[in-house]
Structures are given as C-alpha cells and as structure tokens.
Design an enzyme around this catalytic site. Structure first.
Site, PDB file in Angstrom:
ATOM      1  N   HIS B 112       0.867  -1.073  -0.077  1.00  0.00           N
ATOM      2  CA  HIS B 112       0.012   0.108  -0.169  1.00  0.00           C
ATOM      3  C   HIS B 112       0.906   1.231  -0.186  1.00  0.00           C
ATOM      4  CE1 HIS B 112      -2.482   3.124   1.670  1.00  0.00           C
ATOM      5  NE2 HIS B 112      -3.767   2.606   1.451  1.00  0.00           N
ATOM      6  N   ASP B 189       3.146  -4.108   8.162  1.00  0.00           N
ATOM      7  CA  ASP B 189       1.913  -3.252   8.245  1.00  0.00           C
ATOM      8  C   ASP B 189       0.634  -4.161   8.161  1.00  0.00           C
ATOM      9  OD1 ASP B 189      -0.292  -1.903   7.130  1.00  0.00           O
ATOM     10  OD2 ASP B 189       0.478  -1.514   5.310  1.00  0.00           O
ATOM     11  N   GLN B 192      -4.494  -4.847   7.112  1.00  0.00           N
ATOM     12  CA  GLN B 192      -5.491  -5.644   6.320  1.00  0.00           C
ATOM     13  C   GLN B 192      -5.313  -7.038   7.076  1.00  0.00           C
ATOM     14  OE1 GLN B 192      -7.605  -4.909   4.123  1.00  0.00           O
ATOM     15  NE2 GLN B 192      -6.845  -3.140   3.509  1.00  0.00           N
ATOM     16  N   LYS B 215     -10.711  -0.255  10.354  1.00  0.00           N
ATOM     17  CA  LYS B 215     -10.684  -1.358   9.460  1.00  0.00           C
ATOM     18  C   LYS B 215     -11.061  -2.560  10.450  1.00  0.00           C
ATOM     19  CE  LYS B 215      -7.190  -0.079   6.257  1.00  0.00           C
ATOM     20  NZ  LYS B 215      -8.098   0.653   4.900  1.00  0.00           N
ATOM     21  N   CYS B 353      -4.739   1.966  -3.803  1.00  0.00           N
ATOM     22  CA  CYS B 353      -3.476   2.782  -3.359  1.00  0.00           C
ATOM     23  C   CYS B 353      -2.217   2.023  -3.538  1.00  0.00           C
ATOM     24  CB  CYS B 353      -3.693   3.084  -1.929  1.00  0.00           C
ATOM     25  SG  CYS B 353      -4.924   4.392  -1.324  1.00  0.00           S
TER      26      CYS B 353
END
Lengths: 137, 398
Positions: B112, B189, B192, B215, B353
C-alpha cells in the site's frame, strides 16, 4: 442518436483518443480525479490562440472518457476565449445554472447523468484539465 | 454472522469494501457516545473525577490493545491516527536516525502507498536505496526470495502481512527469524491482517507493527503503533508539544516524558482510543479464530461462484484472505462499480493505493471485494447474480 449511444460511441471509438505521439510536441495536461481512478492526459496544439489540434489518452470510466472526447471535438478551431466561455457554459450546466444549450452540442448528454453526484466529477474532469492548461497560458 | 449488531446493516445495501473501512457495531457507537455524554474531559488532567475517568478508560484501551496483539508492555502501544501515521513515525522517527547513505530498505511492489511513500521519502533524504523482493508467479512473498533480495546493506524489511489487493498472507514469522539473524529490522503493516487474524507480536517477533482502528469495527482517526520497547525508546517524536514533555526552559533543556506519552503529543484522540478498545473487546467476544475461519469459508464460497463467470478475470484466485480482486473483461472497473452501486452493492474500483502493483501484475486497475465476518453467502449470491449478465453490466453502467 440517443444520449447513451452518443456516450458509448465517444467512449469506445473516439477519434480523439490516441496513443502518445512524441513527434507532435503538443502541450500536455494530466488530469486526475481526487475521488476515483479517472486519469486523463490531454494533448493540445494552439496556433494564434486557436486550438488547431488535440487528442487524449489515459485510463478513465465511460463518462470521463466520452466527456473528454466531446470536449475536444467541440473546442477544435475555437479561440482560447471561446473555449473559456464553452467551459463556463458546461460548468453552468453541471451545476444546475442557466446555460446555452446550442453551444454545448453533444455535451448536453451529460445533463442528467451529472445528477449522480460522483458522475459529475467524472464528466467534469477533462474540463478541469483543459481549464488548468488555459489558465497556465 | 452478528449482523444484528450493526446499525449500518439495517440499511438497504450490500457492503463489500471492508478493506477500505468497516461498519461499527452498536456497542462501539455507544461507547463513543458515552465518552461524549458522560465524561467528556481531557486526558492527563486527573484533578477532577471525569478526567480521572478519561485516563482510566484511555489507558484501559491501551491495555486491551496490548493483550489483543500480545505485546509485553503497555508502553509498547502508541495511539496514532492510523496505520499511515504509524508507518511514517517508524520510517522517520526511528529509521530516520539510523539509515545511512547506500543502506537498503526492502519492500515489495504490492505494498500500500503508506508502506511505500514514507520509505521513498526517507531514501531521498538519506541517499539510501529501495529494493523490491521478487514475487513468485502468484505475486506472493517467499522466504527464499527474501533471502535472495537481502544484501549486507539491508537495514529493514517492511511488509504488509496481508496485502490489500492480492490478499496474500506473508510468512512474517519466518522472515523475522531470518532477518534478525542478519541484524535486519522487520516492520509489519497489519492494516489488512490485524482485523482478520489473531496477531501475536511475541510469536511473530516483529520489531514494529502498524494498524488502523477503523478497519476493525473501531472509529476512524485512531490507529496503533507497536514497537519493541527498546526500539521505541530510540524513536524520535515526530510531534513535540503538550503532554509529551516533562519540562523545558530553553532549546537546550527539553525533558521528555517516558513511553508511551512521549510519542503522543497533544490531546489524544480520546473517543477514538476508547472506541477502539471497545471494538477489540467486541472482536474478542466473537473470537479472532472464528472470524478467520468464517471469512475463509465465505471467500471459498465466493470464488467457487465467481470462477464460473467466463468473462471475469480474477487476479488472486489462490489467496486465502477475504480480498478478491478481479476485472470484467472489456469493461473499465469503475464503470462496473457504478453499475453495482445502482443495486446498492458497494465495491471498490481502482488501484487501491497500490500504485506500483501494476508493474508486477500488468493490471492497472481492478475491482476489489473485501469481506468481513458480517458478510453473508446471500451478499455473495447477489453480487454473483449482478455480475452474471455482461450485457446488463454494459447496458446499465452509465
């Protein structure tokens, strides 16, 4: 031809959508939407303040692509000030103000579509690009 | 499952854009309202009861986050505005101090933007280098390829644990083990993955982790930066101001507070942090293992149906997260998204993104559906039905 066919014709087989030609050395403006993935490159050639030639390419939805095609078609052989007027007229239409119907020609097809808020951004994107280029001049 | 907990799911729509953000259960909305209606004071002002209550709630959320990702210390949990801010803090605040010219930062082309641009900025400032881990035929990261990409100059490997377009799950634990043997830091990261999988930072042994609250059923504007305590101690605050200083008399005498406050200058996002704590309690009440299993099953169900549509080009058939990216052959993804929107189906069109991903996949843009535990087989059935008639898509896309 109904509105849908006009849009689809300009979307699928626009005579103004062409691959980049480095030999032409035209002015380029890149215009990208903040809210979606529409991304258009517009190339123009002005002679004596008149738009003598133009083409575009990029990745954009049916509305943005067809709107760009119609914009270039309608602006060819217009002077800079006539183009500014034309853009203002289109701006008025999409924002529900008084506008000159005849001047807009095929661009009138977007009159209803722009009522879907997010589609307004798509239809206006090429106008925003050309306006930026003219402002720079 | 748990549909009844979400006011937004009473609306007439099918929401398949959970990779972008998730809906909020009533208990999270109530918790935020409770802060604004019952004890709406600032933090760190314990002179009166309602501010003391704010401190208790705010710090309790930190403890909830700590337990949720199994961090060792509460001081390792820093509240930020989201994964983006967390990643920027890691790149600038920590690596900005240590990266030297010609050092290498290892990422992939499927990251991303938030896990690309902070590093681009850093390498520009430090005359360092970005290298990309080569991906396999499915665009996956393998440990073997990480090993091939590492050089003596590699200082940090920064990876999404699950990517936001391909949806593949990376072998973070194995990468950490290899990286640490070679004195390389690992940044994860988790935007997700943390909402969808049990995350255990001790087991993974990651050095830093970034994720966003919104999220995972929490409010927008709140996120988390996790870092090993000894590393966070070295982090330079990106913001100076109230709350984070002990005292200051002149530019040469600035004394900062201890972790975590030192890295949380200014009035924090109190409602956000408290809301995130409640969201995590909510997710825990369902169980992360149950959420993961449910989403995997729903994904399989979706793939089995979508794969039968001949003009659908699915980019990530194999991956097992709730992310499915695809294109309708010959129709621009955004036009398909507009068509689906007419039937109140919310999907995302775009490059999501991940703008350098197209160098890897050759696909510029795509449609993405991203599932969460409140999606149902019926949602998938509606989507499949709408996608099953290409003529209708083209006819109604305008």
């Amino acid at each position: 031809m109904d509105n849908r066919n006009i849009i689809m014709n300009h979307y699928t087989s626009s005579p103004y959508k062409k691959d980049f030609n480095p030999d032409l050395n035209y002015q380029k403006i890149e215009t990208k939407s903040d809210s979606c993935i529409d991304h258009l490159n517009i190339y123009v050639k002005f002679e004596n303040n008149i738009l003598k030639d133009a083409y575009f390419n990029g990745e954009a939805c049916a509305i943005a692509t067809s709107s760009c095609s119609i914009l270039l078609k309608n602006c060819l052989n217009k002077t800079v000030s006539e183009i500014v007027e034309y853009i203002k007229n289109f701006d008025n239409m999409v924002n529900g103000k008084d506008f000159n119907l005849e001047e807009l020609k095929e661009a009138i097809v977007f009159k209803e579509i722009v009522r879907q808020g997010h589609r307004k951004t798509c239809a206006y994107l090429p106008y925003q690009g050309l306006k930026k280029l003219i402002d720079k001049r | 499952m748990n549909i009844e907990d979400f006011p937004m799911l009473r609306e007439d729509l099918i929401y398949l854009d959970n990779g972008a953000t998730t809906f909020k259960p009533q208990c999270v909305i109530d918790k935020i309202t409770e802060y604004y209606t019952k004890y709406s004071a600032n933090a760190h002002r314990g002179d009166y009861d309602i501010s003391y209550k704010v401190d208790q709630e705010y710090e309790n959320s930190r403890e909830i986050v700590r337990k949720f990702i199994n961090a060792r210390f509460k001081e390792e949990i820093i509240f930020t505005s989201g994964a983006t801010e967390s990643l920027n803090m890691i790149a600038n605040g920590f690596f900005g101090k240590f990266i030297e010219p010609d050092d290498e930062i290892l990422i992939t082309q499927t990251e991303h933007a938030s896990n690309v641009l902070p590093w681009f900025r850093l390498v520009n400032e430090k005359q360092a280098k970005i290298n990309y881990i080569p991906l396999d035929d499915n665009h996956y990261v393998t440990l073997e390829n990480v090993k091939k990409a590492v050089t003596p100059k590699t200082k940090v490997i920064s990876l999404a644990s699950i990517t936001n377009v391909i949806g593949d799950e990376r072998p973070i634990k194995e990468i950490c083990e290899f990286a640490h043997q070679n004195n390389i830091f690992v940044v994860m990261d988790g935007a997700q993955s943390v909402p969808h999988r049990k995350t255990d930072v001790i087991d993974l042994d990651v050095d830093f982790l970034a994720f966003s609250g919104h999220k995972m059923c929490g409010p927008t504007g709140i996120g988390v930066l996790y870092g090993k305590k000894e590393l966070l101690e070295e982090m330079e605050p990106q913001n100076y101001g109230g709350g984070m200083n002990e005292s200051f008399d002149n530019p040469n005498e600035i004394y900062l507070k201890e972790l975590p406050t030192r890295l949380e200058a200014g009035t924090p996002n109190i409602a956000g942090a408290i809301g995130l704590g409640q969201a995590i309690k909510y997710l825990d009440s369902i169980g992360m293992k149950k959420i993961e299993a449910y989403e995997k099953k729903l994904r399989r169900y979706a793939i089995e149906k979508l794969i039968n549509i001949p003009y659908l080009d699915i980019i990530n058939i194999e991956s097992d997260s709730g992310i499915i990216s695809f294109n309708v052959d010959g129709v621009f993804s955004q036009d398909v998204a507009y068509y689906l929107n007419k039937y109140k189906v919310c999907v995302r069109a775009g490059n999501h993104c991940a703008k350098i991903l197209n160098q890897e996949t050759g696909v510029l843009n795509s449609l993405r559906i991203s599932l969460y535990f409140y999606n149902t087989e019926s949602d998938i059935d509606s989507l499949v039905e709408l996608l099953s008639n290409k003529e209708k898509i083209v006819e109604e896309m305008l």
